[in-house]
Design an enzyme around this catalytic site. Structure first.
Site, PDB file in Angstrom:
ATOM      1  N   GLU A 184      -0.152  13.492  84.694  1.00  0.00           N
ATOM      2  CA  GLU A 184      -0.085  14.901  85.124  1.00  0.00           C
ATOM      3  C   GLU A 184      -1.427  15.513  85.524  1.00  0.00           C
ATOM      4  O   GLU A 184      -1.780  16.600  85.065  1.00  0.00           O
ATOM      5  CB  GLU A 184       0.569  15.735  84.018  1.00  0.00           C
ATOM      6  N   GLU A 188      10.591   8.853  82.928  1.00  0.00           N
ATOM      7  CA  GLU A 188      11.037   9.848  81.935  1.00  0.00           C
ATOM      8  C   GLU A 188      12.311  10.550  82.396  1.00  0.00           C
ATOM      9  O   GLU A 188      12.366  11.770  82.499  1.00  0.00           O
ATOM     10  CB  GLU A 188       9.928  10.884  81.690  1.00  0.00           C
TER      11      GLU A 188
END
Ligand code: GLA
Length: 339
Positions: free
Chosen positions: A151, A256
């Site tokens: 991220e 995910e």
């Protein structure tokens, strides 16, 4: 038939596993049938590895950050025992990393001054070196991929401002890969991982500013598309992103996967079934048509009861394929039938 068997010629399936799951025998038997890959939901993140007392102690010598691998060991031992491959998630992230790691003299005072680039480069390298060396020395052959950097791109398509950019600088993600490559003695795959990575603005920023520079230096093997979806997420854009990332030649992992579903009544679950069915159709097509080297699809959690979404979305969520006593939900069999 299990989805794992049904899809095995396309890609491997996996799941994020919580500390509670590790204790439940139901989880182990489910994983045996349904998964070949696991990811620690939390316990292999920096905040669970970095050891404050040891870091303070190390200031007397070289000042490298101290590590405590007790929590990580639980997952490494579990993966070994149950013959699962483990994803090491994650080395460098703005979240779930203690502030003291970035502070002068590892001070945990709230307003302690931060260190500068040289010190942070040293700490980052030492952390990555010690983490990878530990894993490879004590658990050879077990970790198949590292989420080296998680991220690094903000929603507005820029480098995310964090303690990493404040101390080390905007190239911190590139540096993390340089170090990871240096200590990756077993050639496990090195991944960049991010959410909303199918949204065009963010996708293009990741491609141009993260992946391409890394590829030019042969530092990255794969792109991790987190894939935390909503019911109205645009799967047309998602398929386009798979193709565009696929064109780089990098390996793609869906790292995910979940789809927020605020109800376990038939209508909500039917909508969830349709969304998963469309999504897995996209995944199969990408492999069949060789538009992407998609090799793994990992759910974020095993059962609805384990999902982080209920807390995060502030409403009960039923986003996965298993529930209760580690049993298949009704939509599981329907999905298996459709794929
Ligand atoms: C991100 C992280 C994961 C996890 C989820 C929420 O996607 O990569 O490790 O923290 O958020 O559970």
């Amino acid at each position: 038939m299990s989805l794992k068997q049904k899809l095995q010629t396309y890609f491997e399936l996996g799941a994020a596993v919580s500390a509670k799951n590790l204790e439940d025998t139901g989880a182990a038997s489910l994983l045996k049938e349904e998964s070949s890959l696991i990811t620690a939901e939390n316990e292999m993140k920096p905040m669970f590895i970095l050891d404050h007392a040891q870091s303070l102690e190390n200031l007397k010598t070289d000042g490298a950050p101290g590590c405590d691998f007790t929590m990580a060991r639980k997952y490494l031992d579990y993966a070994k025992k149950h013959k699962l491959k483990l994803r090491a998630h994650t080395l460098v992230w703005h979240n779930q990393t203690p502030r003291w790691f970035f502070a002068k003299d590892y001070s945990d005072l709230e307003d302690a001054p931060l260190v500068h680039r040289e010190t942070m480069l040293f700490r980052m390298e030492a952390f990555i070196r010690d983490y990878m060396t530990f894993v490879y020395k004590e658990y050879p052959g077990l970790v198949y991929a590292w989420d080296v950097c998680n991220e690094a791109v903000a929603d507005d398509a820029s480098v995310r401002k964090s303690l990493w950019t404040q101390t080390l600088g905007e190239d911190y993600c590139f540096k993390a890969f340089e170090f990871a490559k240096r200590y990756n003695s077993e050639d496990a795959l090195l991944f960049y991982n991010d959410y909303s990575s199918f949204v065009p603005k963010k996708r293009d920023f990741i491609l141009d500013n993260i992946l391409k520079p890394l590829m030019e230096h042969n530092l990255v093997d794969g792109m991790g598309m987190q894939t935390h979806l909503l019911m109205d997420s645009d799967l047309g854009l998602y398929e386009e992103a798979l193709k565009i990332y696929g064109e780089t030649g990098l390996t793609l992992h869906v790292t995910e996967l979940d789809i927020h579903t605020p109800g376990d009544d038939p209508a909500h679950q039917q909508a969830l079934l349709e969304k998963y069915s469309e999504l897995f159709g996209i995944y199969k097509r990408a492999v069949e048509e060789k538009t992407a080297k998609l090799e793994a699809v990992i759910f974020w959690g095993i059962r609805d009861e384990d999902s982080w979404l209920t807390e995060f979305r502030k409403e009960a969520s039923f986003p996965l394929l298993f529930a209760g006593d580690y049993k298949r939900k009704a939509i599981y069999d329907q999905l298996e039938g459709e794929l």
